[in-house]
Design a protein around this motif. Structure first.
Motif, PDB file in Angstrom:
ATOM      1  N   ARG A   1       2.133   2.408  -6.312  1.00 19.00           N
ATOM      2  CA  ARG A   1       1.825   1.767  -4.979  1.00 19.00           C
ATOM      3  C   ARG A   1       0.498   1.167  -5.103  1.00 19.00           C
ATOM      4  NH1 ARG A   1       4.362   1.310  -0.638  1.00 19.00           N
ATOM      5  NH2 ARG A   1       6.708   1.650  -0.674  1.00 19.00           N
ATOM      6  N   LEU A   2       0.232   0.245  -4.114  1.00 17.03           N
ATOM      7  CA  LEU A   2      -1.084  -0.335  -4.146  1.00 17.03           C
ATOM      8  C   LEU A   2      -1.572   0.471  -3.138  1.00 17.03           C
ATOM      9  CD1 LEU A   2      -0.668  -4.078  -3.930  1.00 17.03           C
ATOM     10  CD2 LEU A   2      -1.881  -2.778  -5.787  1.00 17.03           C
ATOM     11  N   PRO A   3      -3.243   0.397  -2.986  1.00 11.53           N
ATOM     12  CA  PRO A   3      -3.879   1.178  -1.908  1.00 11.53           C
ATOM     13  C   PRO A   3      -3.738   0.326  -0.659  1.00 11.53           C
ATOM     14  CG  PRO A   3      -5.152   1.270  -3.958  1.00 11.53           C
ATOM     15  CD  PRO A   3      -3.892   0.384  -4.160  1.00 11.53           C
ATOM     16  N   PRO A   4      -3.685   0.625   0.397  1.00 14.21           N
ATOM     17  CA  PRO A   4      -3.438  -0.199   1.622  1.00 14.21           C
ATOM     18  C   PRO A   4      -4.748  -1.382   1.592  1.00 14.21           C
ATOM     19  CG  PRO A   4      -3.664   1.966   2.202  1.00 14.21           C
ATOM     20  CD  PRO A   4      -3.932   2.052   0.946  1.00 14.21           C
ATOM     21  N   ALA A   5      -5.972  -1.053   1.300  1.00  9.68           N
ATOM     22  CA  ALA A   5      -6.939  -2.319   1.029  1.00  9.68           C
ATOM     23  C   ALA A   5      -6.494  -3.245   0.292  1.00  9.68           C
ATOM     24  CB  ALA A   5      -8.351  -1.737   0.802  1.00  9.68           C
ATOM     25  N   THR A   6      -6.113  -2.980  -0.867  1.00  8.15           N
ATOM     26  CA  THR A   6      -5.531  -3.887  -1.927  1.00  8.15           C
ATOM     27  C   THR A   6      -4.178  -4.689  -1.323  1.00  8.15           C
ATOM     28  OG1 THR A   6      -6.467  -2.519  -3.728  1.00  8.15           O
ATOM     29  CG2 THR A   6      -4.788  -4.266  -4.410  1.00  8.15           C
ATOM     30  N   SER A   7      -3.369  -3.945  -0.734  1.00  9.80           N
ATOM     31  CA  SER A   7      -2.212  -4.671  -0.396  1.00  9.80           C
ATOM     32  C   SER A   7      -2.401  -5.614   0.747  1.00  9.80           C
ATOM     33  CB  SER A   7      -1.206  -3.521   0.210  1.00  9.80           C
ATOM     34  OG  SER A   7      -0.068  -4.171   0.791  1.00  9.80           O
ATOM     35  N   ASN A   8      -3.471  -5.324   1.659  1.00  8.58           N
ATOM     36  CA  ASN A   8      -3.858  -6.318   2.764  1.00  8.58           C
ATOM     37  C   ASN A   8      -4.565  -7.367   2.229  1.00  8.58           C
ATOM     38  OD1 ASN A   8      -2.951  -4.706   4.780  1.00  8.58           O
ATOM     39  ND2 ASN A   8      -4.686  -3.464   5.079  1.00  8.58           N
ATOM     40  N   LEU A   9      -5.301  -7.266   1.132  1.00  9.25           N
ATOM     41  CA  LEU A   9      -6.183  -8.276   0.589  1.00  9.25           C
ATOM     42  C   LEU A   9      -5.180  -9.352  -0.171  1.00  9.25           C
ATOM     43  CD1 LEU A   9      -8.703  -9.843  -0.496  1.00  9.25           C
ATOM     44  CD2 LEU A   9      -8.820  -8.075  -2.376  1.00  9.25           C
TER      45      LEU A   9
END
Length: 100
Positions: A1-9
């Motif tokens: 899973r992606l970290p939330p910051a990476t997913s948001n980016l």
């Protein structure tokens, strides 16, 4: 899973994420000699790709086989279908049964 910051980016930059919400993957061909001599550009490339929300997948090569790696491992579904339908013609050097 992606970290939330990476997913948001990734969402902000309109990257399409795989159904399991993983990062888009890209192949990073790395010359063995450059890896073992710790060439700085490798880390710079990885850092840049990751900052863009991409997941670099290392493919270690000795040099002469780079074209076969691209040809035999990194062919897109579009290319495969094009060959199947005759709209894309493969190079005559394509010999998947001889790939090592």
């Amino acid at each position: 899973r992606l970290p939330p910051a990476t997913s948001n980016l990734a969402k902000q930059r309109n990257f399409k994420l795989a159904p399991n919400h993983s990062s888009p993957r890209i192949a990073l061909l790395l010359y063995r000699k450059h890896v073992i001599t710790n060439q700085r550009y490798i880390q710079d490339l990885i850092t840049y790709f990751e900052s863009e929300g991409l997941l670099p997948i290392p493919v270690f090569i000795n040099g002469v086989e780079a074209h076969t790696i691209v040809r035999d491992w990194l062919t897109s579904q579009h290319e495969i279908e094009g060959v199947s339908h005759g709209t894309i013609v493969r190079d005559s050097t394509y010999k998947p049964n001889e790939a090592t």
